[in-house]
Design an enzyme around this catalytic site. Structure first.
Site, PDB file in Angstrom:
ATOM      1  N   GLY A   1       9.278  25.066 -14.692  1.00 22.60           N
ATOM      2  CA  GLY A   1      10.393  24.701 -15.571  1.00 22.60           C
ATOM      3  C   GLY A   1      11.141  25.962 -15.964  1.00 22.60           C
TER       4      GLY A   1
ATOM      5  CB  CYS B   1       5.629  28.106 -12.214  1.00 28.05           C
ATOM      6  SG  CYS B   1       6.782  29.425 -12.641  1.00 28.05           S
ATOM      7  CE1 TYR B   2       8.060  26.303 -20.171  1.00 27.58           C
ATOM      8  CE2 TYR B   2       7.136  24.128 -19.699  1.00 27.58           C
ATOM      9  CZ  TYR B   2       7.711  25.024 -20.588  1.00 27.58           C
ATOM     10  OH  TYR B   2       7.913  24.647 -21.892  1.00 27.58           O
TER      11      TYR B   2
ATOM     12  CG  HIS C   1       6.699  27.776  -7.507  1.00 34.72           C
ATOM     13  ND1 HIS C   1       6.946  26.656  -8.277  1.00 34.72           N
ATOM     14  CD2 HIS C   1       7.211  28.818  -8.197  1.00 34.72           C
ATOM     15  CE1 HIS C   1       7.593  27.009  -9.370  1.00 34.72           C
ATOM     16  NE2 HIS C   1       7.764  28.318  -9.354  1.00 34.72           N
TER      17      HIS C   1
ATOM     18  CD  GLU D   1       5.808  23.986  -6.077  1.00 29.92           C
ATOM     19  OE1 GLU D   1       4.664  24.489  -6.088  1.00 29.92           O
ATOM     20  OE2 GLU D   1       6.624  24.156  -7.002  1.00 29.92           O
TER      21      GLU D   1
ATOM     22  CB  SER E   1      26.202   2.071   3.493  1.00 26.24           C
ATOM     23  OG  SER E   1      24.987   2.768   3.724  1.00 26.24           O
TER      24      SER E   1
ATOM     25  N   GLY F   1      23.695   3.358   6.318  1.00 26.96           N
ATOM     26  CA  GLY F   1      22.953   4.597   6.102  1.00 26.96           C
ATOM     27  C   GLY F   1      21.457   4.300   6.058  1.00 26.96           C
ATOM     28  CB  VAL F   2      18.530   6.591   6.148  1.00 27.40           C
ATOM     29  CG1 VAL F   2      17.039   6.443   6.371  1.00 27.40           C
ATOM     30  CG2 VAL F   2      19.146   7.485   7.200  1.00 27.40           C
ATOM     31  CG  ASP F   3      18.750   6.407   1.362  1.00 27.88           C
ATOM     32  OD1 ASP F   3      17.918   6.832   2.179  1.00 27.88           O
ATOM     33  OD2 ASP F   3      19.424   7.150   0.618  1.00 27.88           O
ATOM     34  CB  SER F   4      21.774   0.633   2.181  1.00 29.49           C
ATOM     35  OG  SER F   4      22.508   0.906   3.337  1.00 29.49           O
ATOM     36  CB  SER F   5      19.229   0.752   7.181  1.00 30.23           C
ATOM     37  OG  SER F   5      20.585   0.940   7.459  1.00 30.23           O
TER      38      SER F   5
ATOM     39  CE  LYS G   1      18.738  10.230   3.531  1.00 36.63           C
ATOM     40  NZ  LYS G   1      19.694   9.472   2.700  1.00 36.63           N
TER      41      LYS G   1
END
Ligand code: XMP
Length: 516
Positions: free
Chosen positions: A58, A85-86, A173, A175, A227, A229-233, A373
């Site tokens: 953070g 970290c934080y 970090h 990650e 649309s 796009g990937v997400d809505s599909s 994503k």
């Protein structure tokens, strides 16, 4: 959404930059993981019963009164905690250790000396290991009961632990990929410390989500703005598997899509496609072109396209009547972005996944709201969605309308569609790796050229290719010259109205990724 797995790791978000990555790394280890705000109550946490908790980085100093914090009781729940970290400083601070401003800030790749090789966190980690540091404060003294398990020349407590209480903290970090053995450390936390079994797979997410949606929607009706796009599909396919024909997908073709995109979407979701859904394609091209006529200002174009989109969608929704659920392809980064809300508006984003509440519906369903994503893509593959849809690049809601500088005309749309298709085809053919986004845009510049024996006065196409991990910043990619030459030659030869091709070498900042 029903929580899809019993075994889960909870990430508490203190506002760091890499928080999304933590959850993703944990899921890569086949353990389900959710990110929640640091204000999540102890009661809720107990109810969730996570196998482990990770406190993120953070931007603040723990000793400032306005800084994000958590209850010290969190460390007494008997649930293993890893502070990053934080999060590590907060753990030290709340448990009686000392956090101070470091004499020198550490930023970037740093050699960390592991002092306790027997630490469960450092199982199979080298004695000296390169980690990514980014801090101005540090833990000057570990709390009582803690053992220092790693240090750097600057940082006396680069890692600490209280093994008996299962409390672990790292200043760096794990990650981010620059921490060479960060993946091993997170894996160690999840398996060695938290005792997870690692049974989570994207397949289980998909199956459990479908079952959850089935139960939630029952005999209700749902509407989805598709649309392509990937997400809505992916959201639409999940819904279709759950409720079939109770779902209606409305696909508004605004005439500003990439070449052949409208037909590709119809081939998958239309009556001849593999899914059992009601599909409505609205060919609204002329309406959009008419409203955009003569408009040159990019923000105004965005507003017009957004508004018109809503109007078209609304008209279709009215024909369908009241629906119970509106399906949105919201994914986790959208949730985070809309939650921040205090940064300057550079562009008003129009996202066909995110419609306001003008349609008559009772509830919104967002089956992907916890995924990133690339995880959405994995889910899409799991669901058998064609690869060309699953691996699609991001494409802005206002489409080519904002990749044409100046006013939008049918002729210009055609030019940019053709040029973009050639560019993408050649980049794909050349197998260029590591690109975040690449596309062609049409500048508003016309200049003199010579073709055959004649003078031309035609448009210049701008090619853009960027490397980015988060789309917030980006670098212009160094595409192989041969590829650029090939694309240039094909565009000027094959696309009527273009006599020059330019490559955009600008990063973000100062430019943006889109060329508008
Ligand atoms: P910029 O141009 O702001 O783009 O650097 C960052 C990313 O966002 C995408 N983008 C959009 N996506 N609706 C969207 O869904 C929009 O209105 C929009 N505008 C930009 C852009 O393609 C890039 O991936």
């Amino acid at each position: 959404m029903n929580r899809p797995a019993k075994e889960m790791i909870l990430v508490l978000d203190f506002g760091g930059q890499y928080n999304q990555l933590i959850a993703r790394r944990v899921r890569e280890e086949h353990v389900y993981c959710e990110v929640h705000p640091h204000t999540l109550s102890l009661e809720k946490i107990r109810e969730m019963a996570p196998k482990g908790i990770i406190l993120t980085g953070g931007p603040n100093s723990v000793y400032k009164s306005e800084s994000a914090t958590c209850s010290p009781e969190l460390f007494k729940l008997g649930i293993p905690v890893l502070g990053i970290c934080y999060g590590s400083q907060l753990m030290a601070h709340l448990l009686g250790g000392k956090v101070d401003t470091a004499p020198t800030s550490e930023y970037g790749k740093t050699e960390v000396q592991v002092d306790k090789s027997a630490s469960k966190l450092f199982h199979e980690v080298e004695g000296t290991t390169v980690c990514w540091m980014s801090h101005t404060d540090y833990i000057a003294a570990a709390p009582a009961g803690f053992e220092v398990t790693a240090h750097t020349p600057v940082c006396p407590v680069a890692a600490m632990e209280n093994e008996a209480e299962k409390l672990y903290a790292v200043q760096f970090h794990p990650e981010v990929m620059h921490t060479v053995q960060g993946k091993v450390m997170l894996k160690n936390f999840v398996y060695e410390v938290c005792g997870c079994s690692g049974s989570w797979q994207m397949g289980s997410f998909v199956q459990e989500t479908i079952a959850g949606l089935k139960e939630k929607i029952g005999a209700g009706r749902a509407l989805c703005a598709l649309s392509g796009g990937v997400d809505s599909s992916v959201a639409a396919v999940l819904m279709s598997k759950a409720i079939g024909k109770q779902l209606t997908c409305v696909f508004v073709d605004h005439g500003l899509l990439r070449k052949d995109e409208g037909d590709q979407v119809e081939a998958v979701f239309g009556p001849n496609g593999p899914y059992d859904v009601n599909f409505i394609r609205v060919n609204a091209r002329d309406r959009f072109y008419a409203r955009l006529k003569g408009v040159t200002e990019p923000e105004e174009k965005r507003k017009i396209i957004g508004e018109e989109f809503i109007r078209v969608f609304e008209e279709e929704a009215k024909k369908i009547g009241t629906v119970d659920f509106l399906v949105q392809g919201t994914i986790y980064p959208d949730v985070i972005e809309s939650g921040l809300g205090n940064s300057a508006t550079i562009k008003s984003h129009h996202n066909v996944g995110g419609l306001p509440d003008y349609v008559d519906f009772k509830e919104i369903v967002e089956p992907l709201r916890l995924l990133f994503k690339d995880e959405v893509r994995t889910a899409g593959r799991e669901l058998g969605i064609p690869e060309y849809l699953v691996s699609r690049q991001p494409f802005p809601g206002p489409g080519l309308g904002i990749r044409i500088i100046g006013d939008v005309t049918e002729e210009k749309v055609k030019i940019v569609q053709e040029a973009d298709a050639i560019y993408r085809e050649e980049v794909d053919k050349a197998g260029v790796k590591g690109l975040g986004q690449y596309f062609a845009a049409l500048t508003n510049m016309r200049s003199v050229g010579v073709m055959g024996d004649g003078r031309t006065y035609d448009y210049a196409i701008a090619l853009r290719a960027v490397m980015t991990s988060d789309f917030m910043t980006a670098e212009s990619a160094q595409l192989p010259w041969e590829v650029l030459q090939k694309v240039t030659s094909r565009i000027v030869n094959e696309v009527k109205g273009v006599n020059r091709v330019l490559y955009d070498c600008t990063g973000k900042p100062p430019a943006t990724i889109e060329f508008e």
